[in-house]
Motif scaffolding. Sequence first.
Motif, mmCIF file in Angstrom:
data_model
loop_
_atom_site.group_PDB
_atom_site.id
_atom_site.type_symbol
_atom_site.label_atom_id
_atom_site.label_comp_id
_atom_site.label_asym_id
_atom_site.label_seq_id
_atom_site.Cartn_x
_atom_site.Cartn_y
_atom_site.Cartn_z
ATOM 1 N N ALA A 176 -24.385 14.830 0.370
ATOM 2 C CA ALA A 176 -23.434 13.714 0.393
ATOM 3 C C ALA A 176 -22.956 13.413 1.791
ATOM 4 C CB ALA A 176 -22.234 14.050 -0.505
ATOM 5 N N ALA A 177 -23.089 14.392 2.701
ATOM 6 C CA ALA A 177 -22.618 14.198 4.071
ATOM 7 C C ALA A 177 -23.724 13.750 5.011
ATOM 8 C CB ALA A 177 -22.007 15.503 4.593
ATOM 9 N N LEU A 178 -24.924 13.479 4.492
ATOM 10 C CA LEU A 178 -26.023 13.046 5.336
ATOM 11 C C LEU A 178 -25.668 11.765 6.069
ATOM 12 C CD1 LEU A 178 -29.134 13.697 3.059
ATOM 13 C CD2 LEU A 178 -28.475 14.944 5.122
ATOM 14 N N PRO A 179 -26.260 11.528 7.265
ATOM 15 C CA PRO A 179 -25.939 10.335 8.049
ATOM 16 C C PRO A 179 -26.172 9.027 7.311
ATOM 17 C CG PRO A 179 -27.133 11.933 9.385
ATOM 18 C CD PRO A 179 -27.137 12.451 7.972
ATOM 19 N N LEU A 180 -27.085 9.021 6.335
ATOM 20 C CA LEU A 180 -27.347 7.799 5.578
ATOM 21 C C LEU A 180 -26.064 7.227 4.995
ATOM 22 C CD1 LEU A 180 -29.488 5.879 4.322
ATOM 23 C CD2 LEU A 180 -29.548 7.431 2.371
ATOM 24 N N LEU A 181 -25.116 8.088 4.656
ATOM 25 C CA LEU A 181 -23.888 7.646 4.028
ATOM 26 C C LEU A 181 -22.717 7.628 4.996
ATOM 27 C CD1 LEU A 181 -24.203 9.618 0.664
ATOM 28 C CD2 LEU A 181 -24.984 7.317 1.195
ATOM 29 N N ALA A 182 -23.004 7.677 6.279
ATOM 30 C CA ALA A 182 -21.931 7.694 7.267
ATOM 31 C C ALA A 182 -21.133 6.410 7.204
ATOM 32 C CB ALA A 182 -22.527 7.876 8.665
ATOM 33 N N SER A 183 -19.842 6.522 7.566
ATOM 34 C CA SER A 183 -18.960 5.361 7.447
ATOM 35 C C SER A 183 -18.849 4.568 8.731
ATOM 36 C CB SER A 183 -17.559 5.820 7.019
ATOM 37 O OG SER A 183 -17.027 6.711 7.988
ATOM 38 N N ALA A 184 -19.453 5.063 9.834
ATOM 39 C CA ALA A 184 -19.359 4.332 11.093
ATOM 40 C C ALA A 184 -20.038 2.974 10.954
ATOM 41 C CB ALA A 184 -20.004 5.156 12.205
ATOM 42 N N HIS A 185 -19.596 2.001 11.762
ATOM 43 C CA HIS A 185 -20.069 0.642 11.607
ATOM 44 C C HIS A 185 -19.897 -0.101 12.923
ATOM 45 C CE1 HIS A 185 -15.739 0.740 10.528
ATOM 46 N NE2 HIS A 185 -15.706 -0.307 11.324
ATOM 47 N N PHE A 186 -20.030 -1.422 12.874
ATOM 48 C CA PHE A 186 -19.713 -2.245 14.025
ATOM 49 C C PHE A 186 -19.063 -3.531 13.541
ATOM 50 C CE2 PHE A 186 -23.313 -4.715 12.750
ATOM 51 C CZ PHE A 186 -23.230 -5.948 13.414
ATOM 52 N N THR A 187 -18.361 -4.200 14.422
ATOM 53 C CA THR A 187 -17.802 -5.504 14.111
ATOM 54 C C THR A 187 -18.320 -6.522 15.116
ATOM 55 O OG1 THR A 187 -15.809 -5.102 15.439
ATOM 56 C CG2 THR A 187 -15.701 -4.545 13.087
ATOM 57 N N LEU A 188 -18.454 -7.762 14.666
ATOM 58 C CA LEU A 188 -18.799 -8.889 15.531
ATOM 59 C C LEU A 188 -17.503 -9.618 15.839
ATOM 60 C CD1 LEU A 188 -20.708 -10.887 16.912
ATOM 61 C CD2 LEU A 188 -21.172 -11.901 14.655
ATOM 62 N N ASP A 189 -17.059 -9.542 17.084
ATOM 63 C CA ASP A 189 -15.746 -10.060 17.457
ATOM 64 C C ASP A 189 -15.792 -11.473 18.042
ATOM 65 O OD1 ASP A 189 -14.796 -7.641 16.609
ATOM 66 O OD2 ASP A 189 -14.667 -6.772 18.616
ATOM 67 N N TYR A 190 -16.901 -11.833 18.697
ATOM 68 C CA TYR A 190 -17.068 -13.202 19.202
ATOM 69 C C TYR A 190 -18.550 -13.481 19.370
ATOM 70 C CZ TYR A 190 -16.478 -17.542 21.667
ATOM 71 O OH TYR A 190 -16.519 -18.874 21.993
ATOM 72 N N PRO A 191 -19.033 -14.652 18.918
ATOM 73 C CA PRO A 191 -18.298 -15.621 18.094
ATOM 74 C C PRO A 191 -17.879 -14.986 16.769
ATOM 75 C CG PRO A 191 -20.651 -16.111 18.099
ATOM 76 C CD PRO A 191 -20.442 -15.040 19.109
ATOM 77 N N TYR A 192 -16.921 -15.597 16.113
ATOM 78 C CA TYR A 192 -16.223 -14.952 15.012
ATOM 79 C C TYR A 192 -17.108 -14.759 13.783
ATOM 80 C CZ TYR A 192 -12.637 -16.495 18.205
ATOM 81 O OH TYR A 192 -11.914 -16.715 19.344
ATOM 82 N N SER A 193 -17.010 -13.567 13.184
ATOM 83 C CA SER A 193 -17.834 -13.192 12.045
ATOM 84 C C SER A 193 -17.450 -13.967 10.784
ATOM 85 C CB SER A 193 -17.673 -11.687 11.781
ATOM 86 O OG SER A 193 -18.375 -11.303 10.619
ATOM 87 N N ARG A 194 -18.440 -14.144 9.900
ATOM 88 C CA ARG A 194 -18.160 -14.734 8.584
ATOM 89 C C ARG A 194 -17.154 -13.905 7.805
ATOM 90 N NH1 ARG A 194 -23.859 -16.419 5.631
ATOM 91 N NH2 ARG A 194 -24.428 -18.152 7.041
ATOM 92 N N GLY A 195 -17.200 -12.610 8.001
ATOM 93 C CA GLY A 195 -16.327 -11.695 7.276
ATOM 94 C C GLY A 195 -16.847 -10.285 7.444
ATOM 95 N N PHE A 196 -15.991 -9.317 7.149
ATOM 96 C CA PHE A 196 -16.377 -7.929 7.336
ATOM 97 C C PHE A 196 -16.029 -7.098 6.114
ATOM 98 C CE2 PHE A 196 -15.174 -3.572 8.460
ATOM 99 C CZ PHE A 196 -16.384 -3.124 8.965
ATOM 100 N N ASP A 197 -17.017 -6.375 5.605
ATOM 101 C CA ASP A 197 -16.827 -5.392 4.546
ATOM 102 C C ASP A 197 -17.772 -4.248 4.875
ATOM 103 O OD1 ASP A 197 -17.039 -3.818 2.190
ATOM 104 O OD2 ASP A 197 -16.400 -5.515 0.948
ATOM 105 N N GLU A 198 -17.211 -3.113 5.257
ATOM 106 C CA GLU A 198 -18.011 -1.979 5.706
ATOM 107 C C GLU A 198 -19.075 -1.587 4.690
ATOM 108 O OE1 GLU A 198 -17.279 2.672 7.070
ATOM 109 O OE2 GLU A 198 -15.609 1.249 7.029
ATOM 110 N N ASP A 199 -18.760 -1.660 3.396
ATOM 111 C CA ASP A 199 -19.711 -1.254 2.358
ATOM 112 C C ASP A 199 -20.876 -2.230 2.233
ATOM 113 O OD1 ASP A 199 -18.160 0.960 1.751
ATOM 114 O OD2 ASP A 199 -17.007 -0.097 0.211
ATOM 115 N N LEU A 200 -20.688 -3.482 2.682
ATOM 116 C CA LEU A 200 -21.711 -4.506 2.531
ATOM 117 C C LEU A 200 -22.543 -4.723 3.790
ATOM 118 C CD1 LEU A 200 -19.706 -7.231 0.549
ATOM 119 C CD2 LEU A 200 -21.162 -5.407 -0.363
ATOM 120 N N GLU A 201 -22.186 -4.064 4.883
ATOM 121 C CA GLU A 201 -22.863 -4.322 6.158
ATOM 122 C C GLU A 201 -24.372 -4.090 6.143
ATOM 123 O OE1 GLU A 201 -20.891 -4.476 10.368
ATOM 124 O OE2 GLU A 201 -20.577 -2.497 9.490
#
Length: 225
Positions: free
Chosen positions: A11-36
């Motif tokens: 369950a702790a394998l990197p495949l399920l890691a919670s790290a992510h990125f955000t697109l700050d400019y130009p502005y993102s459509r929306g952000f949901d870490e689970d859907l990235e």
Amino acid sequence: MKLIHALAGLAALPLLASAHFTLDYPYSRGFDEDLEPQFCGGFSTPSSGRTPFPLSGSAPVLIDSHHPSAIVGMFISFDSNPSNFSAFNQTASGQQYGLLDPFGGISGTGEFCFRVDIASLGVSGLTNGSVATLQVEFNGGDGSLFQCSDLVLVDNYSVPSNVTCQNATSSTSASSSAGASASGSTGAAGAKSTGSPSSGAGRILAGSAAATGLVAAVGALTLMI
């Protein structure tokens, strides 16, 4: 008990890691870490208000990385509502073009800025008021993540003065965290090309195969308990 510990390790394998990125400019459509991991970060509908972006000339794209290192690449579509990866390498009339920014590595967490020029793609028929969608692909070692931004292209447009583009050693107009660096030099934070990426379908299928393998492994261990 050992098998239970083994399951916890899976369950702790990197495949399920919670790290992510955000697109700050130009502005993102929306952000949901689970859907990235999904196309356009799971947001399939274009924004009602598009971000103005230069039709030609160098312009910044800012991302915030929550991984210590990653590979980043950028695509663009000139469809009003692109729904698949193929819309990001050719126009509706069939003209093909390349990546907006080549795949390359970044190192360090925090904000990174890349300089892009839409006119450099040589796409015909783009004029003041044309629409576009930028898609950023980010892979920190545990699978591809995506974010989209919907744009309206404006001739002679200047980005807002509060959008700055700098890294630890230079400044050209996104604020980068101290010590953050990139391996390469295309873009202000740098993005060294690592060759042509596989198709979008290939990337999605590869991620699905890894997930399927993990589920199968967990299922086998469960049967042994």
